[in-house]
Design a protein around this motif. Structure first.
Motif, PDB file in Angstrom:
ATOM      1  N   ALA A  14      -7.958   1.546  -3.718  1.00  0.00           N
ATOM      2  CA  ALA A  14      -7.460   2.189  -2.493  1.00  0.00           C
ATOM      3  C   ALA A  14      -8.617   2.768  -1.700  1.00  0.00           C
ATOM      4  O   ALA A  14      -9.592   3.266  -2.264  1.00  0.00           O
ATOM      5  N   ALA A  62       0.853  -1.184   0.000  1.00  0.00           N
ATOM      6  CA  ALA A  62       0.000   0.000   0.000  1.00  0.00           C
ATOM      7  C   ALA A  62       0.887   1.232   0.000  1.00  0.00           C
ATOM      8  O   ALA A  62       1.700   1.419   0.914  1.00  0.00           O
ATOM      9  N   GLN A  70      -7.055   0.257   4.837  1.00  0.00           N
ATOM     10  CA  GLN A  70      -6.794  -0.510   3.623  1.00  0.00           C
ATOM     11  C   GLN A  70      -6.685  -1.997   3.928  1.00  0.00           C
ATOM     12  O   GLN A  70      -7.220  -2.844   3.200  1.00  0.00           O
TER      13      GLN A  70
END
Length: 314
Positions: free
Chosen positions: A173, A41, A80
C-alpha cells in the motif's frame, strides 16, 4: 504478459462486497481484448478481494490493504493506482461519483487524457461516449500509452459476479498522502433497493407538489413493486425528495427493467439519466409532455387519480 493485453479495473467496494458498477466495468475491460486485473484498495477488505476473484473473466486480483485506503480518499486511491500502473495499457473506473473523483487524478499523474463515460468499445484505442445529454454519440480515439477510462454502467451488461477463480495477490500500500482527511460518512438507510442497482424505479416530478404528496402517492406504488424511488431535478430542487434520489444528467444514470415516471415532463437532462431503461411507463396529464416520446407505455391522466388506482390494481 505484455502491456498491450493487460487492463486494470479499479473496483468499487464496501470492504466486504463488490458494487455492481464494477461488474459492468469488467465487461468493458474484456472488450478491450485484454487480460483483466482488478484492484481492490481498502482496509480489512479481504471479503471484497475474494468477491473480486469470483467475478467472471477476471484473471488476477491486486489487493492493497492499509488504514489510509479505508475510506476511498481520492488522493490515496489515485496514488495507489499510479503505483501499480506500469505494464497496463488501460485503466478503467466505473463512472460513479467515486470513480469520477479518482480517475482524473490518475490521468493527470500519468500525463494522459481521460476518456469519460464510455458506452462502447470499438477497438482497444477507440471508444464511444454520449454528448449533448445523450442525444449524440461521439467516437474518440486515444493514442496515449495508457488509456484512462470511466465506464457508464448502463452501456455494458454486467459480467457474472460468481464463477471466476482469479488469483489474489497482495500489493504494497502507498503511504498516506496527507492531502485530505476522512471526517464523516452519513449513509441514508432504507429497506428499498439502491437506486443505481434497482430493477424497478418509481420516479416523481415537480407535479407532486410537496414532500408529503411525494411520500403519500409514490411510496405505496414503490412498496407494491419492490422498487427504488427516484426524482427529477426539479422535484429535488423543490425539496420534495432527497438529493440521492435524483435521476438525470446531474444525478444518477439508471437503466432498470421498469421505470415508472409520475408527473415528470421529460426535460432532456432527465431523459439522459433514464432513457436506457428497458420499459418506460409515463403518467402525465400533459399530452405534449416530452416523456411520452420515449415511453413504451403512456397514460395521459392526473397522477393523483391514476397512481392510487394502479396501486389498487396490482
Amino acid at each position: 504478459m505484455t502491456a498491450s493485453n493487460q487492463v486494470l479495473v479499479v473496483a468499487e467496494h464496501d470492504q466486504v462486497s463488490i458494487r455492481t458498477a464494477t461488474l459492468n466495468t469488467v465487461a468493458a475491460a474484456l472488450q478491450c481484448g485484454a487480460e483483466v486485473h482488478v484492484l481492490v484498495a481498502g482496509h480489512d477488505a479481504v471479503g471484497a478481494a475474494k468477491a473480486a476473484g469470483a467475478i467472471g473473466g477476471v484473471a488476477r486480483v491486486l489487493h492493497a490493504d492499509a488504514p489510509q485506503l479505508a475510506n476511498g480518499l481520492a488522493e490515496n486511491i489515485a496514488a495507489q493506482v499510479v503505483a501499480l500502473a506500469a505494464g497496463y495499457s488501460h485503466i478503467l473506473f466505473p463512472a460513479t461519483s467515486a470513480g469520477k473523483n479518482v480517475a482524473p487524478r490518475v490521468a493527470a499523474l500519468l500525463d494522459v487524457a481521460q476518456v469519460s463515460d464510455i458506452v462502447r468499445v470499438m477497438s482497444p484505442d477507440t471508444f464511444q461516449r454520449p454528448v449533448y445529454a445523450g442525444n449524440a454519440l461521439v467516437t474518440v480515439q486515444s493514442r496515449d500509452p495508457v488509456k484512462v477510462l470511466t465506464v457508464r454502467a448502463t452501456g455494458f451488461d454486467a459480467v457474472a459476479a460468481v464463477g471466476g477463480a482469479a488469483q489474489i495477490e497482495t500489493r504494497v500500500a502507498v503511504a498516506d498522502s496527507g492531502l485530505s482527511t476522512f471526517v464523516e460518512r452519513v449513509v441514508a438507510k432504507s429497506d428499498r433497493p439502491e437506486l443505481g442497482d434497482a430493477q424497478i424505479v418509481v420516479s416523481g416530478g415537480r407535479a407532486l407538489g410537496s414532500n408529503e404528496k411525494f411520500t403519500e402517492v409514490l411510496t405505496p406504488l414503490a412498496d407494491k413493486l419492490g422498487a427504488a424511488l427516484g426524482a427529477s431535478r426539479a422535484a429535488v430542487d423543490a425539496g420534495f425528495a432527497p438529493n440521492d434520489w435524483q435521476v438525470g444528467q446531474t444525478g444518477k444514470i439508471v437503466a432498470p427493467q421498469l421505470y415508472v415516471a409520475c408527473g415528470i415532463s421529460g426535460a432532456i437532462q432527465h431523459l439522459a439519466g433514464m432513457k436506457d431503461s428497458k420499459v418506460i411507463v409515463a403518467i402525465n396529464k400533459d399530452p405534449e409532455a416530452p416523456i411520452f416520446s420515449i415511453a413504451d407505455y403512456g397514460l395521459e391522466a392526473d397522477l393523483f387519480d391514476a397512481v392510487p388506482q394502479l396501486v389498487d390494481a396490482i
